[in-house]
Design a protein around this motif. Structure first.
Motif, PDB file in Angstrom:
ATOM      1  N   GLU A 250       0.856  -1.179   0.000  1.00  0.00           N
ATOM      2  CA  GLU A 250       0.000   0.000   0.000  1.00  0.00           C
ATOM      3  C   GLU A 250       0.888   1.223   0.000  1.00  0.00           C
ATOM      4  O   GLU A 250       1.761   1.372   0.852  1.00  0.00           O
ATOM      5  N   MET A 251       0.620   2.114  -0.981  1.00  0.00           N
ATOM      6  CA  MET A 251       1.617   3.142  -1.277  1.00  0.00           C
ATOM      7  C   MET A 251       0.996   4.544  -1.313  1.00  0.00           C
ATOM      8  O   MET A 251       0.155   4.871  -0.487  1.00  0.00           O
ATOM      9  N   GLY A 252       1.398   5.359  -2.259  1.00  0.00           N
ATOM     10  CA  GLY A 252       1.055   6.772  -2.231  1.00  0.00           C
ATOM     11  C   GLY A 252      -0.333   7.087  -2.750  1.00  0.00           C
ATOM     12  O   GLY A 252      -1.090   6.220  -3.182  1.00  0.00           O
ATOM     13  N   GLY A 253      -0.666   8.370  -2.696  1.00  0.00           N
ATOM     14  CA  GLY A 253      -1.958   8.824  -3.188  1.00  0.00           C
ATOM     15  C   GLY A 253      -1.887  10.259  -3.686  1.00  0.00           C
ATOM     16  O   GLY A 253      -0.980  11.017  -3.314  1.00  0.00           O
ATOM     17  N   LYS A 254      -2.817  10.612  -4.535  1.00  0.00           N
ATOM     18  CA  LYS A 254      -3.017  12.005  -4.968  1.00  0.00           C
ATOM     19  C   LYS A 254      -4.519  12.234  -4.938  1.00  0.00           C
ATOM     20  O   LYS A 254      -5.192  12.300  -5.966  1.00  0.00           O
ATOM     21  N   ASN A 255      -5.039  12.326  -3.737  1.00  0.00           N
ATOM     22  CA  ASN A 255      -6.458  12.124  -3.473  1.00  0.00           C
ATOM     23  C   ASN A 255      -7.290  13.379  -3.729  1.00  0.00           C
ATOM     24  O   ASN A 255      -6.985  14.445  -3.196  1.00  0.00           O
ATOM     25  N   ASP A 374      -2.545  19.341 -15.332  1.00  0.00           N
ATOM     26  CA  ASP A 374      -1.278  18.697 -15.658  1.00  0.00           C
ATOM     27  C   ASP A 374      -0.095  19.279 -14.886  1.00  0.00           C
ATOM     28  O   ASP A 374       1.039  18.836 -15.065  1.00  0.00           O
ATOM     29  N   TYR A 375      -0.327  20.265 -14.014  1.00  0.00           N
ATOM     30  CA  TYR A 375       0.752  20.774 -13.181  1.00  0.00           C
ATOM     31  C   TYR A 375       1.251  19.653 -12.265  1.00  0.00           C
ATOM     32  O   TYR A 375       0.489  18.784 -11.834  1.00  0.00           O
ATOM     33  N   ARG A 376       2.529  19.705 -11.937  1.00  0.00           N
ATOM     34  CA  ARG A 376       3.084  18.691 -11.054  1.00  0.00           C
ATOM     35  C   ARG A 376       2.401  18.707  -9.679  1.00  0.00           C
ATOM     36  O   ARG A 376       2.213  17.668  -9.063  1.00  0.00           O
ATOM     37  N   ILE A 377       1.987  19.901  -9.235  1.00  0.00           N
ATOM     38  CA  ILE A 377       1.301  20.014  -7.952  1.00  0.00           C
ATOM     39  C   ILE A 377      -0.049  19.293  -7.981  1.00  0.00           C
ATOM     40  O   ILE A 377      -0.608  18.955  -6.939  1.00  0.00           O
ATOM     41  N   ASN A 403      -9.754  11.378 -11.954  1.00  0.00           N
ATOM     42  CA  ASN A 403      -9.157  10.091 -12.330  1.00  0.00           C
ATOM     43  C   ASN A 403      -7.860  10.228 -13.109  1.00  0.00           C
ATOM     44  O   ASN A 403      -7.161   9.235 -13.325  1.00  0.00           O
ATOM     45  N   ASP A 404      -7.518  11.451 -13.518  1.00  0.00           N
ATOM     46  CA  ASP A 404      -6.393  11.672 -14.423  1.00  0.00           C
ATOM     47  C   ASP A 404      -5.068  11.797 -13.667  1.00  0.00           C
ATOM     48  O   ASP A 404      -4.331  12.774 -13.802  1.00  0.00           O
ATOM     49  N   VAL A 405      -4.762  10.808 -12.837  1.00  0.00           N
ATOM     50  CA  VAL A 405      -3.489  10.731 -12.126  1.00  0.00           C
ATOM     51  C   VAL A 405      -3.047   9.273 -12.087  1.00  0.00           C
ATOM     52  O   VAL A 405      -3.824   8.364 -12.389  1.00  0.00           O
ATOM     53  N   SER A 428     -15.301   6.531  -9.860  1.00  0.00           N
ATOM     54  CA  SER A 428     -14.054   7.006  -9.286  1.00  0.00           C
ATOM     55  C   SER A 428     -13.031   5.878  -9.251  1.00  0.00           C
ATOM     56  O   SER A 428     -13.313   4.772  -8.785  1.00  0.00           O
ATOM     57  N   GLU A 429     -11.833   6.156  -9.738  1.00  0.00           N
ATOM     58  CA  GLU A 429     -10.774   5.150  -9.802  1.00  0.00           C
ATOM     59  C   GLU A 429      -9.954   5.194  -8.518  1.00  0.00           C
ATOM     60  O   GLU A 429      -8.788   5.607  -8.487  1.00  0.00           O
ATOM     61  N   ALA A 430     -10.598   4.786  -7.433  1.00  0.00           N
ATOM     62  CA  ALA A 430      -9.953   4.793  -6.121  1.00  0.00           C
ATOM     63  C   ALA A 430     -10.458   3.604  -5.317  1.00  0.00           C
ATOM     64  O   ALA A 430     -11.598   3.164  -5.474  1.00  0.00           O
TER      65      ALA A 430
END
Length: 480
Positions: A250-255, A374-377, A403-405, A428-430
């Motif tokens: 289980e790893m990272g997220g960009k929630n 599309d910004y890195r942030i 979902n675009d991550v 939702s792709e989570a």
């Protein structure tokens, strides 16, 4: 200087073969060394694996209710030491005291939960095709489990890996993160006091390059469970599977939290602030993207800025939001803040280091607006108190952005439209999806895990899913 805490190997508290120790400092005051631990090497890790392998068969043969009794007694011991453990967690990891106390309570609850589950273990009975045959399954432990745990939940995550592993009859080797290993060592102390047989649990502190690598590659280890960054987790997964291990990462997220046009902006801002700035943003499920409908965008931004600016920052025992855990974490967060500004995002509030809190590892709660998808942030995990706000024109665009991550751990939507809520749940792709709630916060009796780079997508954690990972089914045809 504090005395060095010892490793727990074969039922004994031992010093490392290297003769070296590591210091843990107070994130609110890095000049203060709060604890010292063993800086172990591969020889120490090998001894731990051998002790676990020697103890595995006897523990597996111990009746489930008896194993549960040990876990229940350990839970009572942890409960009696709750204030002490909370102090330790605040001192080593830096969490605000209320959050730290809640995490300790979660560990206690996990041990009580799996103490009961140990009595419920069994298989299934089926009808055989012919007469005079009993056809059924048995759940057996996989053997020796290696657990590699992170610093951001230094007692809860070791507990939710360790308790189901022990409940199901496995022997364990555990390597906690070097930044805050104390709470995991405290779990070993409680289990030792509770009467866990020698060698069933072994805790070794030290670097992943020696301790974790040895665990993962050891022939005696049958399963590997890891929580941490995607970059490290993917390497551990490849290493474990190359050596034929059962592996759970289980790893990272960009929630994301989607704020729909029907949402109340102030309620939505409260939800996003709680998910984004709670635990100083140092949670794999933290909200780092607010995807907001243009009709409520301006009001939401104003409310979120107010929320961020109302948070009191300081030492965990005194403030709403504590420091980040280390200097390197602060540097990483500040680097992403610079990247966001250079990309063209607007800094709405925060973005710096408080100038009145000494040398502690503090970063202000930070909000960026005018963020493009599309910004890195908006694409990369920051792991600090930073929320990027992205404006969208309709629900379909919001879902697409969400979902675009590369990650898919936790997501939420704030809406009064039930059709949107149902759509979000379905699309939702989570691995965790919430409606009108923050992205953080988990129940202990339901599965937890992510999609895409947030997980190996092999086995889930917690609840019955945790039991599944640590057991293997045997099918029995008893022709009597």
């Amino acid at each position: 200087m504090p005395d060095a805490n010892k490793n727990y190997v074969g039922g004994e508290w031992t010093t490392t073969e290297t003769g070296e120790t590591l210091d843990v400092v107070n994130p609110a005051d890095p000049s203060e060394v709060v604890a010292r631990y063993q800086q172990s090497g591969s020889e120490d890790a090998t001894e731990a694996v051998e002790a676990a392998a020697e103890a595995a068969d006897e523990w597996a043969a111990t009746p489930g209710p008896e194993r549960g009794t040990v876990l229940r007694e350990a839970a009572k011991i942890l409960d009696d030491k709750k204030d002490e453990l909370t102090d330790q967690l605040v001192a080593e990891e830096g969490k605000a005291r209320g959050e730290a106390a809640g995490e300790v309570q979660r560990a206690i609850d996990i041990f009580y939960y799996f103490a009961q589950k140990a009595s419920d273990l069994g298989g299934t009975r089926k009808q055989a095709s012919g007469p005079d045959t009993d056809l059924y399954t048995i759940q057996e432990p996989v053997g020796v489990a290696a657990l590699i745990t992170p610093w951001n939940y230094p007692i809860a995550i070791p507990a939710w890996k360790l308790a189901p592993a022990l409940a199901t009859g496995n022997a364990v080797v555990l390597k906690p993160a070097s930044v805050a290993p104390g709470p995991a060592v405290a779990l070993a102390e409680a289990l030792d006091e509770a009467g866990l047989p020698d060698g069933v649990l072994n805790v070794v502190t030290g670097p992943g390059s020696s301790v974790a690598n040895t665990f993962v590659e050891a022939d005696e280890v049958d399963a590997v469970s890891f929580t941490g960054s995607s970059q490290v987790g993917e390497m551990v997964y490849d290493q474990a599977t190359d050596h034929g291990k059962r592996a759970q990462m289980e790893m990272g997220g960009k929630n994301p939290t989607v704020v729909a046009s029907s949402a109340d902006p102030e309620e939505a801002a409260d939800i996003v602030a709680s998910g984004g700035f709670g635990t100083t943003g140092q949670s794999c499920t933290a909200c780092s993207r607010a995807i907001v409908h243009e009709d409520v965008y301006d009001e939401f931004v104003d409310a979120l800025v107010d929320e961020a600016e109302s948070i009191e920052i300081g030492p965990g025992n005194e403030a709403d939001m504590g420091p980040q855990v280390s200097e390197s974490e602060v540097e990483g967060t500040l680097e992403y803040i610079d990247i966001a500004e250079n990309e063209g995002a607007t800094l709405a509030t925060g973005g710096g280091v408080p100038d009145d809190l000494g040398d502690g590892f503090y970063v202000e709660p930070t909000v960026f607006t005018d963020v493009e998808r599309d910004y890195r942030i908006a694409q990369e995990e920051v792991f600090g108190p930073v929320v990027a706000v992205i404006k969208v024109s309709d629900y379909e665009e919001a879902l697409d952005v969400a979902n675009d991550v590369d990650y898919g751990l936790s997501s939420s939507i704030v809406t009064d439209d039930h059709t949107e809520a149902k759509s979000f749940i379905d699309d939702s792709e989570a691995g965790v999806v919430k409606v009108n709630d923050k992205t953080t916060g988990l129940e202990l009796h339901v599965p937890f895990g992510g999609f895409k780079r947030s997980s190996s997508e092999t086995w889930r954690e917690q609840g019955d899913a945790g039991i599944d990972f640590y057991t293997i089914s045997k099918t029995v045809y008893d022709n009597y």
